[in-house]
Design a protein around this motif. Structure first.
Motif, PDB file in Angstrom:
ATOM      1  N   VAL A  35     -41.634  94.842 -36.032  1.00  0.00           N
ATOM      2  CA  VAL A  35     -41.444  93.466 -36.846  1.00  0.00           C
ATOM      3  C   VAL A  35     -40.961  93.478 -37.853  1.00  0.00           C
ATOM      4  N   VAL A  36     -40.398  92.253 -38.066  1.00  0.00           N
ATOM      5  CA  VAL A  36     -39.742  92.138 -39.308  1.00  0.00           C
ATOM      6  C   VAL A  36     -40.357  91.391 -40.623  1.00  0.00           C
ATOM      7  N   VAL A  37     -40.395  91.945 -41.656  1.00  0.00           N
ATOM      8  CA  VAL A  37     -40.973  91.046 -42.840  1.00  0.00           C
ATOM      9  C   VAL A  37     -39.839  90.966 -43.701  1.00  0.00           C
ATOM     10  N   HIS A  38     -39.586  89.428 -43.901  1.00  0.00           N
ATOM     11  CA  HIS A  38     -38.856  89.273 -44.920  1.00  0.00           C
ATOM     12  C   HIS A  38     -39.158  89.049 -46.132  1.00  0.00           C
ATOM     13  N   VAL A  39     -38.705  89.830 -47.211  1.00  0.00           N
ATOM     14  CA  VAL A  39     -38.730  89.967 -48.689  1.00  0.00           C
ATOM     15  C   VAL A  39     -37.688  89.404 -49.445  1.00  0.00           C
ATOM     16  N   PHE A  40     -37.851  88.745 -50.206  1.00  0.00           N
ATOM     17  CA  PHE A  40     -37.004  88.265 -51.379  1.00  0.00           C
ATOM     18  C   PHE A  40     -37.225  89.016 -52.614  1.00  0.00           C
TER      19      PHE A  40
ATOM     20  N   MET B 185     -32.158  89.094 -50.534  1.00  0.00           N
ATOM     21  CA  MET B 185     -33.335  89.128 -49.412  1.00  0.00           C
ATOM     22  C   MET B 185     -33.162  90.779 -48.418  1.00  0.00           C
ATOM     23  N   HIS B 186     -34.504  91.023 -48.282  1.00  0.00           N
ATOM     24  CA  HIS B 186     -34.328  92.296 -47.628  1.00  0.00           C
ATOM     25  C   HIS B 186     -35.314  92.082 -46.143  1.00  0.00           C
ATOM     26  N   HIS B 187     -34.769  92.609 -45.061  1.00  0.00           N
ATOM     27  CA  HIS B 187     -35.469  92.783 -43.741  1.00  0.00           C
ATOM     28  C   HIS B 187     -35.988  94.212 -43.525  1.00  0.00           C
ATOM     29  N   VAL B 188     -37.491  93.971 -43.602  1.00  0.00           N
ATOM     30  CA  VAL B 188     -38.221  95.380 -43.455  1.00  0.00           C
ATOM     31  C   VAL B 188     -38.642  95.434 -42.178  1.00  0.00           C
TER      32      VAL B 188
ATOM     33  N   PHE C  15     -46.477  84.477 -51.842  1.00  0.00           N
ATOM     34  CA  PHE C  15     -46.216  83.985 -50.762  1.00  0.00           C
ATOM     35  C   PHE C  15     -46.434  82.509 -50.730  1.00  0.00           C
ATOM     36  N   GLU C  16     -45.355  81.513 -50.279  1.00  0.00           N
ATOM     37  CA  GLU C  16     -45.663  79.938 -50.619  1.00  0.00           C
ATOM     38  C   GLU C  16     -46.390  79.839 -51.895  1.00  0.00           C
ATOM     39  N   GLY C  17     -45.813  80.204 -52.826  1.00  0.00           N
ATOM     40  CA  GLY C  17     -46.448  79.714 -54.364  1.00  0.00           C
ATOM     41  C   GLY C  17     -47.925  80.345 -54.632  1.00  0.00           C
ATOM     42  N   HIS C  18     -48.448  81.287 -53.755  1.00  0.00           N
ATOM     43  CA  HIS C  18     -49.841  81.737 -54.128  1.00  0.00           C
ATOM     44  C   HIS C  18     -49.491  83.358 -54.121  1.00  0.00           C
TER      45      HIS C  18
ATOM     46  N   SER D  78     -39.060  81.306 -45.785  1.00  0.00           N
ATOM     47  CA  SER D  78     -40.402  81.524 -46.288  1.00  0.00           C
ATOM     48  C   SER D  78     -40.639  83.242 -46.366  1.00  0.00           C
ATOM     49  N   PRO D  79     -40.101  83.807 -47.182  1.00  0.00           N
ATOM     50  CA  PRO D  79     -40.192  84.972 -47.395  1.00  0.00           C
ATOM     51  C   PRO D  79     -41.469  85.492 -48.150  1.00  0.00           C
ATOM     52  N   LEU D  80     -41.846  86.796 -48.194  1.00  0.00           N
ATOM     53  CA  LEU D  80     -42.558  87.245 -49.466  1.00  0.00           C
ATOM     54  C   LEU D  80     -41.678  87.314 -50.712  1.00  0.00           C
ATOM     55  N   THR D  81     -42.354  86.965 -51.953  1.00  0.00           N
ATOM     56  CA  THR D  81     -41.395  87.236 -53.024  1.00  0.00           C
ATOM     57  C   THR D  81     -41.919  88.268 -53.928  1.00  0.00           C
ATOM     58  N   LEU D  82     -40.945  89.284 -54.153  1.00  0.00           N
ATOM     59  CA  LEU D  82     -41.299  90.320 -54.602  1.00  0.00           C
ATOM     60  C   LEU D  82     -40.771  90.326 -56.120  1.00  0.00           C
TER      61      LEU D  82
END
Length: 687
Positions: free
Chosen positions: A309-314, A321-324, A354-357, A377-381
């Motif tokens: 599965v791909v997890v989008h991480v900015f 943007m990274h696809h993990v 994630f989404e401001g939290h 709507s990625p995870l923000t690192l």
């Protein structure tokens, strides 16, 4: 127009043409269903008989969603030419998709994964049936659009296919030269005599070239002037390629060969997917059969990609943007390491929103606990180590825009226009990516500034939110308690009514009355049976017999009356009542489920709130202790942004919330017990 017994087509509806056959779009004469018909020409009949029938036999043996279906084998009336009737794919081939200007630099990542999945599945079915295709290329991979708009790719053109086990060899040459294994290329294209036999690995080479083409929009091995203009250099590139290289080009006439070990920067595939794909390409684009992977390893490695599965991480530090790509069963610790490989941010320095939290990722948990992400709507690192953002790496599309030649050359002008349009589409994609990246930078940084700001402010804010949440929970709980009370009364009344009706049913004597009538009637029946054996009856016996007949009729009438009035009518009335009661029970149970869900949600929120309160209280107590320690050690005490009295008030405030929380938790437990008891109430019995 041409036709067979069941199908009709026009020669203008040509879909494709080869050395031995042409493919047309046709229709079923009765149903009008669209099909593809493959009509063999005269040259095809010059081949050995076993070669002529091989395609029919192979297709009849295969049955898979990623392999073109064979519907029938028919003959044209006059010429008796063989016609294969096959599944029609209205969206053309993978080659036609790649020749579209918008895909000049390769397919988007999602579409490429669809191609990979379909090709792997289709090839796996071929190997399970011991078939080697021998002409894998984008033009022989047809595209069908499914009911939900998704692409479905299917292998087609089995004219060169034959049965071949993994350890078997063949010597005949088939295929399209750009996708040919170098050993076959040497004999078929360069016409050099050699006695090499070929195995199933030739399909793997063709698959490697096809996948590279799909990923980049270009062929991997390109001599100056093109593959068909400089065949000797083409052969040199493929045979001299170093281990690990996946592409080779000659940019200048008689110039050096340049090798590439990665996909080009213009490729639309993410670095996360490229890191998984490149080793596969490197190991199937191997000339030496001893070094080349077999199908088992190819299937294992490609399936590994497709199961991820791909997890989008900015990454805010990089502004990229990274696809993990990870397996759902992997731990979050593995995910954090994968992020480290792509971003160079060590796991201990990684923070996420994630989404401001704030999003706390527990390393020991399964990766399934990671929120579902998308490109928008990625995870923000965020990294605790400062670095200079490098941003999205890209090639300026202006460098790839060709120029028109001065003279009018229709073919050259078409090719130039296509190249310019392709670069234009690439510029559009890059502009969209840059704008999205800019938005993610601003949004992500804003979140971190507001969410990860001054701790005391955040804790006060959380305390206020928790108090508001507790009040809301208390209101919900009050409504739930009222609903539960009403439900208990409804069920209690219904239960009392049911018990009363059950007593009435038990007191019903209709069955006994019917049985009594039957017993009396049976005695008369036995007497009649006995009398029929006698030659005749005396006067008195005859009168008694007449009375018995009257009594028998009366008993029968009474039996039917009891049945209709005491049983049938009461039963029908009870059915109506039962229906009403069942509706009440179902409505009550559904209502109870909703109340139960509300209480369960309250319970969950209350537990979460209680845990948060405890953490905040511990943190504030620790802060208060630190302030006291500083006050005792420092003279005069330093000016703190939030002095001790404020912390003391906050601690008292939090202690009050904890007390309210305990009362609320107790009420929730009581309500849970009531609901569990009510849930065990059975539905009304049939009476």
């Amino acid at each position: 127009m041409q036709s067979t017994v069941n199908y009709l087509w026009h020669t203008d509806d040509l879909l494709g043409q080869g050395a031995t056959a042409s493919v047309y779009k046709a229709r079923n004469k009765k149903s009008g269903e669209l099909v593809a018909v493959k009509v063999f020409n005269t040259a095809s009949y010059l081949r050995p008989r076993e070669v002529q029938v091989r395609e029919f036999e192979v297709l009849r043996k295969l049955n898979h969603q990623n392999i073109i279906k064979l519907f029938a084998v028919e003959e044209m009336g006059g010429s008796r030419q063989k016609v294969l009737v096959m599944e029609y794919c209205s969206s053309g081939s993978l080659l036609s998709v790649l020749e579209s200007p918008e895909n000049a630099f390769g397919l988007p990542e999602d579409e490429f994964l669809v191609v990979l999945r379909c090709v792997v599945a289709g090839m796996n079915h071929l190997r399970e049936n011991g078939i080697v295709h021998r002409d894998i290329k984008p033009g022989n991979i047809m595209r069908l659009v499914g009911e939900e708009g998704q692409s479905i790719y299917k292998l087609t053109d089995f004219g060169a296919a034959r049965e071949l086990d993994d350890d078997e060899k063949f010597v005949s040459v088939y295929g399209t030269e750009e996708y040919l294994h170098p050993d076959m290329y040497e004999r078929a294209v360069l016409r050099k005599p050699q006695q090499k036999a070929f195995g199933v690995a030739v399909d793997l080479w063709s698959i490697g070239v096809t996948l590279y083409h799909a990923a980049t929009g270009s062929l991997p091995f390109v001599p100056f002037g093109g593959p068909r203009r400089n065949k000797e250099i083409m052969y040199r590139i493929t045979t001299e390629k170093p281990a690990g290289a996946i592409a080779g080009t000659q940019r200048l006439e008689n110039g050096p060969l340049e090798w590439s070990y990665t996909l080009p920067i213009t490729c639309q595939l993410s670095l996360g997917l490229q890191s998984q794909l490149v080793p596969i390409l490197a190991n199937i684009l191997e000339v030496e059969q001893a070094k080349c992977w077999g199908f088992d390893q190819f299937f294992a490695e490609t399936s590994d990609i497709l199961q991820r599965v791909v997890v989008h991480v900015f990454s805010l530090p990089q502004a990229v943007m990274h696809h993990v790509y990870i397996h759902a069963h992997n731990t979050i610790a593995i995910f954090l390491e994968a992020v480290y490989k792509q971003t160079n941010v060590a796991p201990q320095h990684q923070e996420y929103l994630f989404e401001g939290h704030l999003c706390v990722l527990e390393p020991s948990l399964s990766a399934q606990h990671i929120a579902h992400t998308t490109a928008s709507s990625p995870l923000t690192l965020f990294s605790m180590v400062s670095e200079t953002p490098k941003g999205l790496a890209f090639r300026d599309p202006a460098l790839d825009i060709p120029k028109f030649v001065p003279k009018v050359d229709l073919q050259a002008d078409y090719n130039t226009a296509k190249g310019v349009l392709g670069a234009g589409y690439q510029a559009l994609r890059l502009a969209q990516a840059l704008l999205a990246g800019q938005e993610l930078m601003l949004r992500g940084l804003h979140w971190f500034v507001t969410v990860a700001g001054v701790p005391e402010i955040q804790e006060l804010k959380r305390a206020a939110e928790l108090r508001s949440k507790l009040r809301t929970l208390a209101e919900v709980l009050s409504r739930c308690s009222h609903n539960i009370t009403e439900t208990k009364m409804t069920l209690s009344n219904l239960s009392s009514e049911l018990m009363k009706n059950r007593d009435q049913v038990h007191a019903d004597r209709s069955i006994q009355q019917i049985q009594c009538c039957l017993d009396k009637m049976y005695l008369i029946y036995k007497q009649f049976k006995k009398s029929r054996m006698r030659p005749g009856l005396g006067y008195n016996e005859e009168q008694i017999h007449k009375l018995d007949k009257v009594n028998f009729s009366h008993l029968a009438k009474r039996l039917l009356q009891v049945f209709q009035e005491e049983r049938v009518q009461k039963y029908q009335a009870s059915l109506v009542t039962h229906g009403k009661r069942m509706r009440v029970v179902h409505e009550t149970r559904n209502h109870l489920r909703l109340v139960g869900c509300s209480v369960a949600a309250c319970n969950t929120e209350a537990q979460g709130a209680q845990e948060s309160l405890s953490k905040i209280l511990d943190w504030l107590s620790h802060q208060l202790l630190q302030d006291r320690t500083k006050g005792a050690q420092a003279s005069p005490p330093p000016t703190a942004p939030y002095p001790s009295p404020a912390l003391k008030d906050l601690v008292l405030h939090m202690q009050e919330l904890c007390k309210e929380m305990k009362v609320l938790a107790s009420d929730l437990q009581d309500n849970n017990r009531v609901i569990e008891g009510l849930s065990r109430v059975p539905s009304a019995p049939d009476i």
